[in-house]
Design a protein around this motif. Structure first.
Motif, PDB file in Angstrom:
ATOM      1  N   ASN A  60      -5.037   5.985  -0.383  1.00  0.00           N
ATOM      2  CA  ASN A  60      -4.219   4.787  -0.267  1.00  0.00           C
ATOM      3  C   ASN A  60      -4.338   4.008  -1.570  1.00  0.00           C
ATOM      4  OD1 ASN A  60      -2.815   4.735   2.133  1.00  0.00           O
ATOM      5  ND2 ASN A  60      -4.543   3.946   3.293  1.00  0.00           N
TER       6      ASN A  60
ATOM      7  N   PHE B 235       0.843  -1.189   0.000  1.00  0.00           N
ATOM      8  CA  PHE B 235       0.000   0.000   0.000  1.00  0.00           C
ATOM      9  C   PHE B 235       0.880   1.241   0.000  1.00  0.00           C
ATOM     10  CE2 PHE B 235      -2.980  -3.115   1.597  1.00  0.00           C
ATOM     11  CZ  PHE B 235      -4.174  -2.736   1.009  1.00  0.00           C
TER      12      PHE B 235
ATOM     13  N   SER C  47       0.752   5.541   0.277  1.00  0.00           N
ATOM     14  CA  SER C  47      -0.006   6.757   0.582  1.00  0.00           C
ATOM     15  C   SER C  47       0.340   7.813  -0.454  1.00  0.00           C
ATOM     16  CB  SER C  47       0.348   7.283   1.968  1.00  0.00           C
ATOM     17  OG  SER C  47      -0.113   6.407   2.953  1.00  0.00           O
TER      18      SER C  47
ATOM     19  N   PHE D 137     -10.688   4.786  -3.553  1.00  0.00           N
ATOM     20  CA  PHE D 137      -9.777   3.645  -3.522  1.00  0.00           C
ATOM     21  C   PHE D 137      -9.101   3.548  -4.882  1.00  0.00           C
ATOM     22  CE2 PHE D 137     -13.370   2.743  -0.762  1.00  0.00           C
ATOM     23  CZ  PHE D 137     -12.734   2.446   0.436  1.00  0.00           C
TER      24      PHE D 137
ATOM     25  N   PHE E 221      -3.248   0.553  -3.673  1.00  0.00           N
ATOM     26  CA  PHE E 221      -2.737  -0.810  -3.528  1.00  0.00           C
ATOM     27  C   PHE E 221      -2.027  -1.213  -4.813  1.00  0.00           C
ATOM     28  CE2 PHE E 221      -3.352  -5.467  -3.975  1.00  0.00           C
ATOM     29  CZ  PHE E 221      -2.547  -5.856  -2.916  1.00  0.00           C
TER      30      PHE E 221
ATOM     31  N   SER F  41      -0.644  -4.471  -6.472  1.00  0.00           N
ATOM     32  CA  SER F  41      -0.702  -5.923  -6.383  1.00  0.00           C
ATOM     33  C   SER F  41       0.617  -6.548  -6.827  1.00  0.00           C
ATOM     34  CB  SER F  41      -1.840  -6.433  -7.266  1.00  0.00           C
ATOM     35  OG  SER F  41      -1.790  -7.826  -7.390  1.00  0.00           O
TER      36      SER F  41
END
Length: 149
Positions: free
Chosen positions: A84, A77, A79, A135, A86, A88
């Motif tokens: 935030n 993750f 910032s 997100f 993500f 993968s």
């Protein structure tokens, strides 16, 4: 009265997230304060205020810089301001491998290490907007993305 309305606007709006505009970072200026309408039954007044603001809404394809705040086997993750992101494991360079035995946990290759508090440059590959939060999913698989000094 005007100073109260201005301070109330700053307190209620700055730091919030709207699905349409993104995160409202700061109110820059107030353009217009409309005439108040008294709400029947309560005696409260409602004002329409037009203002300019600095907003942040990431979009697909945008390249952003951020700081890693958590690393796991599934990815990490980052910032990016209030968002935030993500990243993968499938969206990380193939030569970077997860090392669960390192302290702190990290992804490492011959020339780069991604661990907590590492600064990275990534590309947003998708976003989902809720009414109060955004997100995002990012990638560091392309050229010139990854750890930055």
């Amino acid at each position: 009265m005007l100073s109260y309305l201005e301070s109330k606007l700053y307190a209620d709006v700055e730091g919030t997230c709207s699905g349409q505009y993104g995160y409202i970072i700061a109110v820059v200026s107030i353009l217009d304060i409309g005439k108040g309408m008294v709400l029947s039954g309560s005696g409260q007044a409602e004002f329409v205020i037009r203002y300019r603001a600095i907003v942040f809404k990431p979009f697909k394809g945008e390249v952003v810089d951020g700081v890693v705040n958590m690393v796991s086997k599934m990815g990490f993750f980052v910032s990016v301001g209030p968002v935030n992101v993500f990243v993968s494991q499938q969206l990380i360079h193939a030569d970077m491998k997860y090392d669960p035995n390192s302290n702190p946990p990290s992804y490492a290759s011959e020339d780069q290490i991604i661990e907590k508090d590492t600064k990275v440059r990534l590309q947003i590959v998708g976003t989902r907007v809720d009414t109060t939060e955004i997100f995002a999913i990012g990638s560091i698989k392309e050229d010139h993305l990854g750890v930055i000094e």
